[in-house]
Write a protein that holds these residues in place. Structure first.
Motif, PDB file in Angstrom:
ATOM      1  N   ARG A  97       1.084  -0.980   0.146  1.00 28.07           N
ATOM      2  CA  ARG A  97      -0.132   0.025   0.221  1.00 28.07           C
ATOM      3  C   ARG A  97       0.716   1.070  -0.035  1.00 28.07           C
ATOM      4  O   ARG A  97       2.115   1.411   0.424  1.00 28.07           O
ATOM      5  N   ASN A 149       1.366   4.617   0.781  1.00 28.35           N
ATOM      6  CA  ASN A 149       0.214   5.595   2.157  1.00 28.35           C
ATOM      7  C   ASN A 149       2.483   5.902   2.607  1.00 28.35           C
ATOM      8  O   ASN A 149       2.644   5.480   2.694  1.00 28.35           O
ATOM      9  N   SER A 150       1.203   6.792   3.909  1.00 22.42           N
ATOM     10  CA  SER A 150       2.239   7.323   4.670  1.00 22.42           C
ATOM     11  C   SER A 150       3.624   6.097   5.482  1.00 22.42           C
ATOM     12  O   SER A 150       4.278   6.113   5.907  1.00 22.42           O
ATOM     13  N   LEU A 151       2.486   5.122   5.826  1.00 26.13           N
ATOM     14  CA  LEU A 151       3.471   4.091   6.094  1.00 26.13           C
ATOM     15  C   LEU A 151       3.935   2.711   5.625  1.00 26.13           C
ATOM     16  O   LEU A 151       4.491   2.086   5.932  1.00 26.13           O
ATOM     17  N   MET A 152       3.662   2.990   3.757  1.00 26.49           N
ATOM     18  CA  MET A 152       4.382   1.619   3.379  1.00 26.49           C
ATOM     19  C   MET A 152       4.097   0.673   3.890  1.00 26.49           C
ATOM     20  O   MET A 152       5.254   0.006   3.411  1.00 26.49           O
ATOM     21  N   GLU A 153       2.990   0.078   4.130  1.00 26.81           N
ATOM     22  CA  GLU A 153       2.574  -0.954   4.155  1.00 26.81           C
ATOM     23  C   GLU A 153       2.655  -2.055   3.837  1.00 26.81           C
ATOM     24  O   GLU A 153       2.662  -2.001   2.321  1.00 26.81           O
TER      25      GLU A 153
END
Length: 198
Positions: free
Chosen positions: A96, A98-102
């Motif tokens: 993903r 997103n800011s967390l780079m999951e």
């Protein structure tokens, strides 16, 4: 096997003026090429992997899978398709962005071709009203009698009609005739007629 050898001979020899197009080495290369692309068994192909819902990308994004597509059939109207398949499961990293780079490990199901064969994808429905489906040659052919009907029209009306093998119809030889005032072009007779007359 005989059909493949026939194709090799056809590809490798030109009977123009009794001369061969290629020397012995080139003939061998062509034979090898035909063997490699003939529709016999699946070969490794790079296939893009689908991205599961809720993710933005997967790693790896492609995988090598045995596939039949892209191989050659003897009959030009046929295509090399899988006659037997199975599903294989591949574990990928799904990301993903997103800011967390999951990311997490996800199993993706991919079709693997087990056996190949040449198949005719056409049917009578694909032929249209003026053609019939010839299963032996996997092609649409003009209905019997249509060409003769057109020839008769051409004899009775020289220069007005022509035979169109593609559509199996007998259209006017010149469809861009400019008619006079009060006239319309009638396709059945390939002539200009006055509106009251037609």
């Amino acid at each position: 096997m005989i059909r493949i050898l026939t194709l090799v001979v056809l590809l490798a020899v030109s009977v123009y003026g009794g001369q061969k197009c290629w020397d012995r080495k080139e003939n061998r290369n062509i034979r090898d090429l035909v063997r490699k692309v003939s529709c016999m068994e699946p070969r490794k192909t790079l296939v893009p992997l689908p991205v599961p819902k809720g993710f933005d990308r997967v790693y790896p994004s492609v995988v090598e899978v045995p596939r039949c597509a892209g191989q050659m059939c003897i009959q030009l109207d046929q295509e090399c398709v899988a006659t037997e398949t199975k599903n294989m499961t591949i574990t990928v990293e799904a990301h993903r962005l997103n800011s967390l780079m999951e990311h997490e490990c996800v199993d993706i199901s991919v079709q693997e071709d087990v056996m190949c064969g040449c198949n005719c994808e056409r049917s009578q429905e694909s032929c249209g009203i003026n053609k019939v489906f010839n299963r032996n040659f996997c092609r649409c052919e003009c209905k019997q009698g249509l060409k003769n009907e057109c020839k008769n029209k051409m004899v009775e009306n020289p220069g007005l009609f022509m035979w169109d093998e593609t559509s199996c119809t007998c259209p006017c030889n010149n469809q861009h005739v400019k008619c006079g005032d009060g006239q319309v072009f009638v396709h059945e007779t390939c002539e200009c007629r006055y509106v009251m007359e037609s």
